[in-house]
Scaffold this motif. Structure first.
Motif, PDB file in Angstrom:
ATOM      1  N   ALA A 196      -7.639  25.864 -63.048  1.00 47.41           N
ATOM      2  CA  ALA A 196      -6.956  24.669 -62.577  1.00 47.41           C
ATOM      3  C   ALA A 196      -6.391  24.886 -61.188  1.00 47.41           C
ATOM      4  N   THR A 197      -6.163  23.782 -60.507  1.00 52.27           N
ATOM      5  CA  THR A 197      -5.546  23.841 -59.188  1.00 52.27           C
ATOM      6  C   THR A 197      -4.031  24.006 -59.335  1.00 52.27           C
ATOM      7  N   GLY A 198      -3.367  24.224 -58.197  1.00 51.66           N
ATOM      8  CA  GLY A 198      -1.972  24.643 -58.228  1.00 51.66           C
ATOM      9  C   GLY A 198      -1.010  23.653 -58.846  1.00 51.66           C
ATOM     10  N   GLU A 199      -1.293  22.348 -58.796  1.00 52.17           N
ATOM     11  CA  GLU A 199      -0.350  21.354 -59.291  1.00 52.17           C
ATOM     12  C   GLU A 199      -0.717  20.848 -60.679  1.00 52.17           C
ATOM     13  N   PHE A 200      -1.499  21.637 -61.398  1.00 52.34           N
ATOM     14  CA  PHE A 200      -1.978  21.200 -62.713  1.00 52.34           C
ATOM     15  C   PHE A 200      -0.816  20.970 -63.684  1.00 52.34           C
ATOM     16  N   PHE A 201       0.034  21.958 -63.843  1.00 51.72           N
ATOM     17  CA  PHE A 201       1.138  21.846 -64.797  1.00 51.72           C
ATOM     18  C   PHE A 201       2.204  20.867 -64.305  1.00 51.72           C
ATOM     19  N   GLN A 202       2.396  20.786 -63.006  1.00 53.34           N
ATOM     20  CA  GLN A 202       3.335  19.809 -62.463  1.00 53.34           C
ATOM     21  C   GLN A 202       2.861  18.394 -62.758  1.00 53.34           C
ATOM     22  N   THR A 203       1.555  18.166 -62.674  1.00 49.25           N
ATOM     23  CA  THR A 203       1.002  16.849 -62.978  1.00 49.25           C
ATOM     24  C   THR A 203       1.213  16.492 -64.436  1.00 49.25           C
ATOM     25  N   LEU A 204       1.049  17.473 -65.314  1.00 45.57           N
ATOM     26  CA  LEU A 204       1.249  17.218 -66.737  1.00 45.57           C
ATOM     27  C   LEU A 204       2.719  17.056 -67.097  1.00 45.57           C
ATOM     28  N   GLY A 205       3.603  17.506 -66.236  1.00 46.92           N
ATOM     29  CA  GLY A 205       5.027  17.365 -66.503  1.00 46.92           C
ATOM     30  C   GLY A 205       5.547  18.326 -67.545  1.00 46.92           C
ATOM     31  N   VAL A 206       5.018  19.557 -67.548  1.00 47.71           N
ATOM     32  CA  VAL A 206       5.477  20.569 -68.497  1.00 47.71           C
ATOM     33  C   VAL A 206       6.088  21.730 -67.729  1.00 47.71           C
ATOM     34  N   ALA A 207       6.869  22.520 -68.427  1.00 50.83           N
ATOM     35  CA  ALA A 207       7.529  23.665 -67.812  1.00 50.83           C
ATOM     36  C   ALA A 207       7.218  24.915 -68.617  1.00 50.83           C
ATOM     37  N   PRO A 208       7.181  26.078 -67.981  1.00 51.05           N
ATOM     38  CA  PRO A 208       6.895  27.319 -68.709  1.00 51.05           C
ATOM     39  C   PRO A 208       8.092  27.756 -69.537  1.00 51.05           C
ATOM     40  N   GLU A 209       7.825  28.431 -70.644  1.00 47.93           N
ATOM     41  CA  GLU A 209       8.911  28.985 -71.442  1.00 47.93           C
ATOM     42  C   GLU A 209       9.636  30.091 -70.686  1.00 47.93           C
ATOM     43  N   ILE A 210       8.864  30.973 -70.076  1.00 52.52           N
ATOM     44  CA  ILE A 210       9.428  32.017 -69.224  1.00 52.52           C
ATOM     45  C   ILE A 210       8.491  32.187 -68.032  1.00 52.52           C
ATOM     46  N   GLY A 211       9.010  32.707 -66.942  1.00 52.11           N
ATOM     47  CA  GLY A 211       8.189  32.911 -65.757  1.00 52.11           C
ATOM     48  C   GLY A 211       7.977  31.615 -65.002  1.00 52.11           C
ATOM     49  N   ARG A 212       6.861  31.534 -64.286  1.00 48.87           N
ATOM     50  CA  ARG A 212       6.549  30.347 -63.504  1.00 48.87           C
ATOM     51  C   ARG A 212       5.062  30.048 -63.599  1.00 48.87           C
ATOM     52  N   PHE A 213       4.707  28.804 -63.263  1.00 55.22           N
ATOM     53  CA  PHE A 213       3.314  28.433 -63.168  1.00 55.22           C
ATOM     54  C   PHE A 213       2.787  28.794 -61.784  1.00 55.22           C
ATOM     55  N   PHE A 214       1.460  28.788 -61.618  1.00 57.89           N
ATOM     56  CA  PHE A 214       0.900  29.021 -60.295  1.00 57.89           C
ATOM     57  C   PHE A 214       1.109  27.777 -59.432  1.00 57.89           C
ATOM     58  N   GLU A 215       0.960  27.954 -58.137  1.00 62.50           N
ATOM     59  CA  GLU A 215       1.227  26.903 -57.169  1.00 62.50           C
ATOM     60  C   GLU A 215       0.008  26.671 -56.304  1.00 62.50           C
ATOM     61  N   ARG A 216       0.134  25.718 -55.381  1.00 60.49           N
ATOM     62  CA  ARG A 216      -0.989  25.403 -54.506  1.00 60.49           C
ATOM     63  C   ARG A 216      -1.349  26.595 -53.626  1.00 60.49           C
ATOM     64  N   ALA A 217      -0.363  27.400 -53.304  1.00 61.06           N
ATOM     65  CA  ALA A 217      -0.640  28.585 -52.480  1.00 61.06           C
ATOM     66  C   ALA A 217      -1.558  29.573 -53.195  1.00 61.06           C
ATOM     67  N   ASN A 218      -1.574  29.530 -54.518  1.00 60.78           N
ATOM     68  CA  ASN A 218      -2.430  30.441 -55.279  1.00 60.78           C
ATOM     69  C   ASN A 218      -3.884  29.999 -55.310  1.00 60.78           C
ATOM     70  N   GLU A 219      -4.203  28.880 -54.674  1.00 57.20           N
ATOM     71  CA  GLU A 219      -5.598  28.457 -54.571  1.00 57.20           C
ATOM     72  C   GLU A 219      -6.334  29.236 -53.481  1.00 57.20           C
ATOM     73  N   THR A 220      -5.616  29.898 -52.605  1.00 55.28           N
ATOM     74  CA  THR A 220      -6.221  30.665 -51.512  1.00 55.28           C
ATOM     75  C   THR A 220      -6.839  31.955 -52.048  1.00 55.28           C
ATOM     76  N   PRO A 221      -8.083  32.270 -51.662  1.00 59.73           N
ATOM     77  CA  PRO A 221      -8.681  33.540 -52.114  1.00 59.73           C
ATOM     78  C   PRO A 221      -7.806  34.730 -51.739  1.00 59.73           C
ATOM     79  N   GLY A 222      -7.614  35.619 -52.681  1.00 54.09           N
ATOM     80  CA  GLY A 222      -6.733  36.757 -52.515  1.00 54.09           C
ATOM     81  C   GLY A 222      -5.377  36.530 -53.145  1.00 54.09           C
ATOM     82  N   SER A 223      -5.001  35.264 -53.303  1.00 49.42           N
ATOM     83  CA  SER A 223      -3.732  34.937 -53.960  1.00 49.42           C
ATOM     84  C   SER A 223      -3.950  34.228 -55.286  1.00 49.42           C
TER      85      SER A 223
END
Length: 250
Positions: A196-223
């Protein structure tokens, strides 16, 4: 036959029970009417007489109801019970037909129950996301592809154009199914997941139990070496260890 015999024995008992229930209900309403009249200033004797006069002949009403129930029970005993007994005898004489019919009914009832469960889960129950009524699925349409169906997944470049230019949506995300290997050579496990792309979970309107979801910056190769574990996989493979966050693959 045993069942039919028990039904016939049950009917008189049920008739007496209904008569008692009717008598108790009429008595309750009469007591309420008397109490209401007393509260409005009538004497107990006058309230009782007036309430009974207003209710009419309670005993006659009970007898009429008992007669009606007796007629219905008699019809059940003479018609329904006889037809059921006749059907039971015919089914007992044709065991192959009986077994086939029972299996057919069982499969039919099971299929209906399964369909109702699917319909209830997919169509009737709300999606477990924030504001599910505001979610929309965007499909592509490529006439030249001629794949046999109109709704087709969009390409990456098309998704980028949509995300960068359409202002009608607050967030837009893309996803596709994927399979992954979890574990090492001694304890591997094949898992079904999504890319999924970086805003997948934000679009669904859900939050992680612990930690964080990936972001748009993680779409860049190497990240993009970021994974989100489901609760089931986290508990099964890592014993619900909260320190798994940030740990690399073994």
């Amino acid at each position: 036959m045993i069942i039919l015999e028990r039904v016939c024995k049950w009917l008189p008992w049920r008739r007496a029970q209904r008569t008692d229930e009717l008598s108790n209900e009429l008595r309750t309403h009469l007591d309420m009417a008397i109490a209401d009249r007393v509260a409005r200033g009538e004497s107990p004797e006058s309230a009782s007489a007036n309430a009974r006069r207003g209710f009419g002949n309670v005993g006659l009403a009970t007898e009429l109801a008992r007669d009606q129930w007796g007629s219905v029970d008699a019809w059940i005993e003479t018609h329904v019970a006889r037809n059921l007994l006749h059907a039971a005898r015919r089914l007992r004489r044709a065991p192959v037909f009986t077994i086939t019919s029972v299996l057919t009914l069982t499969i039919g009832i099971g299929a209906c129950a399964l369909m109702m469960s699917v319909v209830s889960t997919i169509l009737l129950k709300r999606l477990p996301y924030g504001q599910p009524d505001r979610l929309e699925m965007i499909w592509g349409y490529y006439p030249d592809a001629n794949l046999g169906f109109r709704e087709q997944p969009t390409h990456g470049i098309v998704f980028s154009i949509i995300r960068d230019n359409i202002q009608a949506f607050q967030t837009i995300a893309a996803f596709r199914g994927a399979s992954y290997n979890l574990g090492d050579a001694t304890n591997p496990e094949r898992l079904d997941g999504v890319q999924a792309t970086g805003e997948f979970f934000q679009t669904l309107g859900v939050a992680p139990e612990i930690g964080r979801f990936f972001e748009r910056a993680n779409e860049t190769p190497g990240s993009d070496h970021v994974a989100i574990l489901s609760d089931a996989a986290w508990r099964r493979r890592f014993g619900a260890d909260p320190h798994i966050i940030g740990r690399g693959s073994p």
